[in-house]
Design a protein around this motif. Structure first.
Motif, PDB file in Angstrom:
ATOM      1  N   MET A   1     121.596  99.180  81.400  1.00  0.00           N
ATOM      2  CA  MET A   1     122.602  98.647  82.574  1.00  0.00           C
ATOM      3  C   MET A   1     122.017  98.559  83.906  1.00  0.00           C
ATOM      4  N   GLN A   2     121.511  99.870  84.172  1.00  0.00           N
ATOM      5  CA  GLN A   2     120.924  99.976  85.370  1.00  0.00           C
ATOM      6  C   GLN A   2     119.797  98.914  85.940  1.00  0.00           C
ATOM      7  N   GLU A   3     119.365  98.194  84.936  1.00  0.00           N
ATOM      8  CA  GLU A   3     118.397  97.047  85.371  1.00  0.00           C
ATOM      9  C   GLU A   3     119.378  95.864  85.833  1.00  0.00           C
ATOM     10  N   TYR A   4     120.467  95.830  85.142  1.00  0.00           N
ATOM     11  CA  TYR A   4     121.351  94.502  85.435  1.00  0.00           C
ATOM     12  C   TYR A   4     121.774  94.857  87.089  1.00  0.00           C
ATOM     13  N   PHE A   5     122.150  96.089  87.330  1.00  0.00           N
ATOM     14  CA  PHE A   5     122.713  96.213  88.532  1.00  0.00           C
ATOM     15  C   PHE A   5     121.684  96.211  89.590  1.00  0.00           C
ATOM     16  N   GLY A   6     120.335  96.835  89.308  1.00  0.00           N
ATOM     17  CA  GLY A   6     119.374  96.656  90.313  1.00  0.00           C
ATOM     18  C   GLY A   6     118.815  95.003  90.784  1.00  0.00           C
ATOM     19  N   LYS A   7     119.075  94.383  89.732  1.00  0.00           N
ATOM     20  CA  LYS A   7     118.929  92.989  89.978  1.00  0.00           C
ATOM     21  C   LYS A   7     119.765  92.221  90.748  1.00  0.00           C
ATOM     22  N   ILE A   8     121.120  92.585  90.588  1.00  0.00           N
ATOM     23  CA  ILE A   8     122.199  91.978  91.198  1.00  0.00           C
ATOM     24  C   ILE A   8     122.424  92.324  92.876  1.00  0.00           C
ATOM     25  N   GLU A   9     122.074  93.811  93.026  1.00  0.00           N
ATOM     26  CA  GLU A   9     121.793  94.392  94.380  1.00  0.00           C
ATOM     27  C   GLU A   9     120.712  93.720  95.131  1.00  0.00           C
ATOM     28  N   ALA A  10     119.716  93.278  94.174  1.00  0.00           N
ATOM     29  CA  ALA A  10     118.705  92.587  95.205  1.00  0.00           C
ATOM     30  C   ALA A  10     118.666  91.162  95.232  1.00  0.00           C
ATOM     31  N   LEU A  11     119.820  90.592  94.713  1.00  0.00           N
ATOM     32  CA  LEU A  11     119.958  89.114  95.328  1.00  0.00           C
ATOM     33  C   LEU A  11     120.618  89.028  96.784  1.00  0.00           C
ATOM     34  N   ILE A  12     120.344  87.796  97.376  1.00  0.00           N
ATOM     35  CA  ILE A  12     120.991  87.933  98.776  1.00  0.00           C
ATOM     36  C   ILE A  12     121.696  86.641  98.812  1.00  0.00           C
ATOM     37  N   ASP A  13     122.030  85.638  97.878  1.00  0.00           N
ATOM     38  CA  ASP A  13     122.556  84.620  97.896  1.00  0.00           C
ATOM     39  C   ASP A  13     123.459  84.621  96.697  1.00  0.00           C
ATOM     40  N   VAL A  14     125.040  84.255  97.227  1.00  0.00           N
ATOM     41  CA  VAL A  14     126.077  84.131  96.368  1.00  0.00           C
ATOM     42  C   VAL A  14     125.961  83.264  95.139  1.00  0.00           C
ATOM     43  N   GLY A  15     125.362  82.330  95.500  1.00  0.00           N
ATOM     44  CA  GLY A  15     125.257  81.219  94.145  1.00  0.00           C
ATOM     45  C   GLY A  15     124.297  82.029  93.140  1.00  0.00           C
ATOM     46  N   GLU A  16     123.137  82.587  93.459  1.00  0.00           N
ATOM     47  CA  GLU A  16     122.309  83.313  92.700  1.00  0.00           C
ATOM     48  C   GLU A  16     122.909  84.367  92.045  1.00  0.00           C
ATOM     49  N   VAL A  17     123.687  85.066  92.732  1.00  0.00           N
ATOM     50  CA  VAL A  17     124.375  86.242  92.051  1.00  0.00           C
ATOM     51  C   VAL A  17     125.472  85.739  90.846  1.00  0.00           C
ATOM     52  N   LEU A  18     126.111  84.535  91.032  1.00  0.00           N
ATOM     53  CA  LEU A  18     127.019  84.025  90.057  1.00  0.00           C
ATOM     54  C   LEU A  18     126.177  83.392  88.884  1.00  0.00           C
ATOM     55  N   ARG A  19     124.806  83.011  89.162  1.00  0.00           N
ATOM     56  CA  ARG A  19     124.255  82.511  87.987  1.00  0.00           C
ATOM     57  C   ARG A  19     123.444  83.185  87.220  1.00  0.00           C
ATOM     58  N   TYR A  20     123.457  84.457  87.987  1.00  0.00           N
ATOM     59  CA  TYR A  20     122.615  85.597  87.145  1.00  0.00           C
ATOM     60  C   TYR A  20     123.671  86.322  86.217  1.00  0.00           C
ATOM     61  N   ALA A  21     124.833  86.509  86.620  1.00  0.00           N
ATOM     62  CA  ALA A  21     126.059  87.042  85.854  1.00  0.00           C
ATOM     63  C   ALA A  21     126.436  86.021  84.642  1.00  0.00           C
ATOM     64  N   VAL A  22     126.383  84.887  84.945  1.00  0.00           N
ATOM     65  CA  VAL A  22     126.608  84.049  84.124  1.00  0.00           C
ATOM     66  C   VAL A  22     125.695  84.012  83.080  1.00  0.00           C
ATOM     67  N   GLY A  23     124.358  84.151  83.364  1.00  0.00           N
ATOM     68  CA  GLY A  23     123.336  84.356  82.345  1.00  0.00           C
ATOM     69  C   GLY A  23     123.217  85.332  81.515  1.00  0.00           C
ATOM     70  N   VAL A  24     123.560  86.495  82.062  1.00  0.00           N
ATOM     71  CA  VAL A  24     123.719  87.777  81.412  1.00  0.00           C
ATOM     72  C   VAL A  24     124.778  87.718  80.466  1.00  0.00           C
ATOM     73  N   CYS A  25     126.047  87.327  80.777  1.00  0.00           N
ATOM     74  CA  CYS A  25     127.051  87.353  80.014  1.00  0.00           C
ATOM     75  C   CYS A  25     126.928  86.323  78.497  1.00  0.00           C
ATOM     76  N   GLU A  26     125.996  85.126  78.885  1.00  0.00           N
ATOM     77  CA  GLU A  26     125.695  84.339  78.014  1.00  0.00           C
ATOM     78  C   GLU A  26     124.660  84.790  76.947  1.00  0.00           C
ATOM     79  N   ASP A  27     123.775  85.772  77.263  1.00  0.00           N
ATOM     80  CA  ASP A  27     122.998  86.582  76.618  1.00  0.00           C
ATOM     81  C   ASP A  27     123.670  87.362  75.902  1.00  0.00           C
ATOM     82  N   GLN A  28     124.962  87.620  76.029  1.00  0.00           N
ATOM     83  CA  GLN A  28     125.529  88.709  75.250  1.00  0.00           C
ATOM     84  C   GLN A  28     126.569  87.935  74.063  1.00  0.00           C
ATOM     85  N   GLY A  29     126.319  86.787  74.231  1.00  0.00           N
ATOM     86  CA  GLY A  29     127.247  85.935  73.127  1.00  0.00           C
ATOM     87  C   GLY A  29     128.459  85.214  73.893  1.00  0.00           C
ATOM     88  N   ILE A  30     128.606  85.399  75.194  1.00  0.00           N
ATOM     89  CA  ILE A  30     129.884  84.683  75.807  1.00  0.00           C
ATOM     90  C   ILE A  30     129.520  82.979  75.726  1.00  0.00           C
TER      91      ILE A  30
END
Length: 237
Positions: A1-30
């Motif tokens: 989980m910490q790996e996910y949080f670290g990646k999010i904290e490193a992003l500096i663009d709103v669009g990149e944050v949303l795309r990353y979150a979408v991708g993680v959720c899709e990987d979980q089966g959403i």
């Protein structure tokens, strides 16, 4: 989980944050998900709310873009009031429901929107938001670990969006033409359609869009829309 949080904290663009979150959720089966970024003191189903959706039927999204249809959706408000995760079915039962609500629920069933759930997201300076997710089957069958990742990532992503928006509070000024282009972008029009409306060439509109994105410190449409509305540069009226 910490790996996910670290990646999010490193992003500096709103669009990149949303795309990353979408991708993680899709990987979980959403299979479908939405994020409703709501202006302060507004409703998560108002026409000013920016809805970032993935996996939904395009025809459903067209319906939801209609302000009156969107206002008939009581689920986001009920989830926010409840203050915790709530399945769509439980939110529907919270009633009382108006005839408009019932028509909305009927439309949901027609599009197979049955098993999803909503999550309230809380952010800096009371910038709260609503998110919805759907695995395509009852959440009773979802492993707790997957559910935990989806909920945690959505909250972390929203908090990062709020931080990035707060960091961009410096005054941003758009020219009259840039404001016109941004207004139509906020209203969901493609760059080619905006060119037709404003009687500009596609390349000229693209140039204006690039200038706008640069001024707003973002790289894409979603980030630009969220920031423009947050800064009050344009409205959806």
């Amino acid at each position: 989980m910490q790996e996910y949080f670290g990646k999010i904290e490193a992003l500096i663009d709103v669009g990149e944050v949303l795309r990353y979150a979408v991708g993680v959720c899709e990987d979980q089966g959403i299979v479908r998900q939405s994020y409703h970024f709501t202006p302060l003191f507004d409703s998560p189903t108002s026409e000013r709310t920016v809805v970032h959706a993935h996996g939904f039927d395009p025809d459903w999204l067209k319906f939801y873009d209609d302000s009156e249809f969107r206002k008939s959706d009581p689920i986001p408000k009920r989830v926010m009031y409840y203050g915790a995760m709530l399945t769509w079915s439980d939110a529907i039962k919270m009633g009382p429901n108006t005839p408009e609500n019932e028509l909305f629920f009927e439309a949901m069933r027609k599009f197979g929107l049955i098993h999803g759930f909503g999550v309230p997201l809380f952010g800096l300076r009371s910038r709260n938001a609503y998110a919805s997710f759907d695995f395509g089957y009852s959440i009773d069958r979802v492993p707790p670990a997957k559910m935990g990742i989806v909920r945690s990532i959505s909250q972390a992503a929203h908090q990062r969006v709020c931080v990035l928006l707060e960091a961009s509070r410096d005054k941003v000024e758009l020219s009259q033409r840039e404001t016109e282009v941004m207004t139509w972008i906020v209203r969901g029009k493609s760059l080619s359609v905006i060119g037709e409306i404003l009687e500009l060439s596609p390349d000229t509109v693209k140039t204006y869009a690039k200038r706008i994105y640069a001024k707003l410190g973002t790289t894409d449409r979603v980030g630009a829309v969220v920031k423009a509305l947050k800064l009050g540069l344009v409205t959806t009226a």
